[in-house]
Design an enzyme around this catalytic site. Sequence first.
Site, short mmCIF file in Angstrom:
data_model
loop_
_atom_site.label_atom_id
_atom_site.label_comp_id
_atom_site.label_asym_id
_atom_site.label_seq_id
_atom_site.Cartn_x
_atom_site.Cartn_y
_atom_site.Cartn_z
N LYS A 106 8.23 9.37 17.13
CA LYS A 106 9.21 8.32 17.38
C LYS A 106 9.47 8.15 18.88
O LYS A 106 9.59 7.03 19.39
CB LYS A 106 10.52 8.64 16.65
CG LYS A 106 10.37 8.58 15.12
CD LYS A 106 11.54 9.27 14.43
CE LYS A 106 11.41 9.15 12.90
NZ LYS A 106 12.38 9.99 12.20
N GLY A 111 14.73 4.87 10.46
CA GLY A 111 15.06 4.26 9.17
C GLY A 111 15.57 2.84 9.31
O GLY A 111 14.91 1.98 9.90
N ILE A 151 18.09 1.75 10.98
CA ILE A 151 18.79 1.40 12.21
C ILE A 151 17.92 0.44 13.01
O ILE A 151 16.80 0.77 13.37
CB ILE A 151 19.08 2.64 13.09
CG1 ILE A 151 19.77 3.72 12.26
CG2 ILE A 151 19.91 2.26 14.30
CD1 ILE A 151 19.91 5.05 13.00
N LEU A 177 0.86 -1.19 0.00
CA LEU A 177 0.00 0.00 0.00
C LEU A 177 0.89 1.24 0.00
O LEU A 177 1.55 1.53 0.99
CB LEU A 177 -0.90 0.02 1.25
CG LEU A 177 -1.69 -1.25 1.56
CD1 LEU A 177 -2.58 -1.04 2.79
CD2 LEU A 177 -2.53 -1.68 0.36
N GLY A 193 5.57 5.28 -3.11
CA GLY A 193 6.41 6.46 -3.22
C GLY A 193 7.87 6.07 -3.09
O GLY A 193 8.29 5.01 -3.54
#
Lengths: 427, 427
Positions: free
Chosen positions: B206, B135, B137, B11, B14
């Site tokens: 985050k 990301g 990590i 889904l 990009g």
Amino acid sequence: MRTRPLKVALLGCGTVGSEVARIMTTQRDDLAQRIGAPVELAGVAVRRPGRPRPGIAPELLTTDAEELAARPDIDVVIEVIGGIEPSRTLILKAFEAGASVVTANKALLAADGATLHAAAAKAGADLYYEAAVAGAIPLIRPMRESLAGDKVNRVLGIMNGTTNFILDRMDSTGAGFQEALDEATALGYAEADPTADIEGFDAAAKAAILAGIAFHTRVTADEVYREGITEVSAADIAGAKKMGCVVKLLAICERSADGESVTARVHPAMIPRSHPLGGVREAYNAVFVEADAAGRLMFYGPGAGGAPTASAVLGDLVAVCRNLVNGGRGPGESAYTELPVSPMGSVTTRYYVSLDVEDRAGVLAQVATVFAEHGVSVDTVNQRGHDGEASLVVVTHRATDAALSATVEALRRLTSVRGVASLMRVE
Amino acid sequence: MRTRPLKVALLGCGTVGSEVARIMTTQRDDLAQRIGAPVELAGVAVRRPGRPRPGIAPELLTTDAEELAARPDIDVVIEVIGGIEPSRTLILKAFEAGASVVTANKALLAADGATLHAAAAKAGADLYYEAAVAGAIPLIRPMRESLAGDKVNRVLGIMNGTTNFILDRMDSTGAGFQEALDEATALGYAEADPTADIEGFDAAAKAAILAGIAFHTRVTADEVYREGITEVSAADIAGAKKMGCVVKLLAICERSADGESVTARVHPAMIPRSHPLGGVREAYNAVFVEADAAGRLMFYGPGAGGAPTASAVLGDLVAVCRNLVNGGRGPGESAYTELPVSPMGSVTTRYYVSLDVEDRAGVLAQVATVFAEHGVSVDTVNQRGHDGEASLVVVTHRATDAALSATVEALRRLTSVRGVASLMRVE
């Protein structure tokens, strides 16, 4: 939550084992919540049952590790004895009895991991070993799982705390190797017999384990090129300093440029002081992992010690217990690429060579000719003369280790070269 | 190996989605080996089906994301659309249809993770989200699994690449905020609408996710104290420099001293340049995790970007697929401690305050009295006078943020204080 407790056998109750037992007791409720079932220490195999072991009920102690490992009521066996035997026999007995295993045993995994993995697979049981590499630093799990969808090309790092402590002391105080080793021993950073650390065996075992996981192949400790730090001199450290470098014992696992083989090696190397690994002090570990999509990752933390290693063991214990409660299994061995391990000579690296030479015309030309004849390109040269002698410091461009090593042998044979004062790889 | 392929619905296509699709194709054989079954892209939901999408078969494209997410033949749904809706509806539909979900959606997890976890549990399916934080990590998995047997006390780090790039440019070039933001936009480090990054929303999401995992409780984004970097001036950066510090946008999650509550906050802070986080340049991320037994761990790497984020998504995809092949499930939500989130005022921190004051006798005494009246102890003071005005730089010892904030308000009311030139927390 399930009420019947999961039963754990602990094999070994030294620095790590006693911490594992302590945390299992103090964090009992948290562990139960995280697992979804209570977990209970059902037996502890020790060599000396008479020793005081605070927090461990005396009736749990046994000297019969084999009987404990094979007990049919045990769900998980934690092996923190270390060494090849009797650990291997005990782990295999645990699998035969249907238990899953958590181990911190790098030497055994690096020597014969395939046998352990096969036994785990046959038993339908789990084999977890986060604690085998870099203490509490999560490295095995990220590499086996987080990077399972990526292509790892290189693993490079400082994987032995004892040698890093020694090299760090040599760098910061100017001490020689023996003096720094004595200090490490006095402070408890080096064991009474420091061979496994200072000769690089410990780091080589870790490199073998990580190379196998990184490249989905099998690498054993004896396939890892290994040089320890016993030959690193104060002069080497001083030479590195002049170049803005620091000497570290590096473990390096690489996929070859053509992707058809891998290499794994442990040796002292000069690295720029500004490199993140250059700033790793005392007994800390730090490991870089380079992957196609992820890019360059770094993991840093305490690489050894009772509590950090116990943290890794406990994390694995929770994972194994969750699998037992929920069904399912952790990842098994992944060695499908079957890539061969190439010898050290095929590795490309750079050399730092410091030569004591005669201070007369023509010597530099002679030396330069030797490099050229071996196809080794020189990056920088520094010459300083004093009283008829001169020192010549050469840093090469990248070449195969075989070519670099042959160059140094040829240099040693030149009559104008009095000796090789310092020789080290540069990364 | 199982021959029937596992079917994956993607889904969003990009930056991240197209990388996921690319790697699923190029690494098809490796993924199959690592999973134990082939894995197949069965559909891709996009908004603009007319766009060229190299490597993706046109017949896989659909604009009907709901239909795709709910397709009964889909084993795993990967959601990389982002934002709260329609992502939440799509993920819930996927769970209703029995699929497992891999998502990179930090905003949704931080706003309503509990609903997603409950839906996954009800469906007996997996919810993985490594890509939501930092990301490539590995951070979610180490914290959910590797540290599952430890007690985490603090998570502190740089979790937003865009703001780190901007602050790094301000530090290295002396540029102001707007100039550095323009450069970040031109280089693709900042989005056309940079609000989520520069106002700290991204880092706060985050922080909420990590605080929940670290302390086994629930923390939502609106419980995270948040200050962005738009007010950071060239003068702040210069002030930090004079103290040997650098300004970073930090996310900090802490267990309170009594263990009865937690805090989570995102704000610019001065940290010593020699601190490992001080050396994190450009758009990199780095996160410290401090735990009782493990000690202090650091994770470092590229915090964003299509390929690194895709690496994390693919790692999760392999884990979910392994669970489907072997039976079993990954860890679910662990929120049993139910610790409350304390407000920012209760956090203890230090302040750097630079005041423009009248250059006359008694001003320092007035200022010092205000600090004393609020119970705030002063660490260092520097005063410099010029032409009847003076600047007074004060760094405090640790105090509650409420006391520090009240002190600054009282200082502003002093007639001898012309203004607060710079104000920032120090970590």
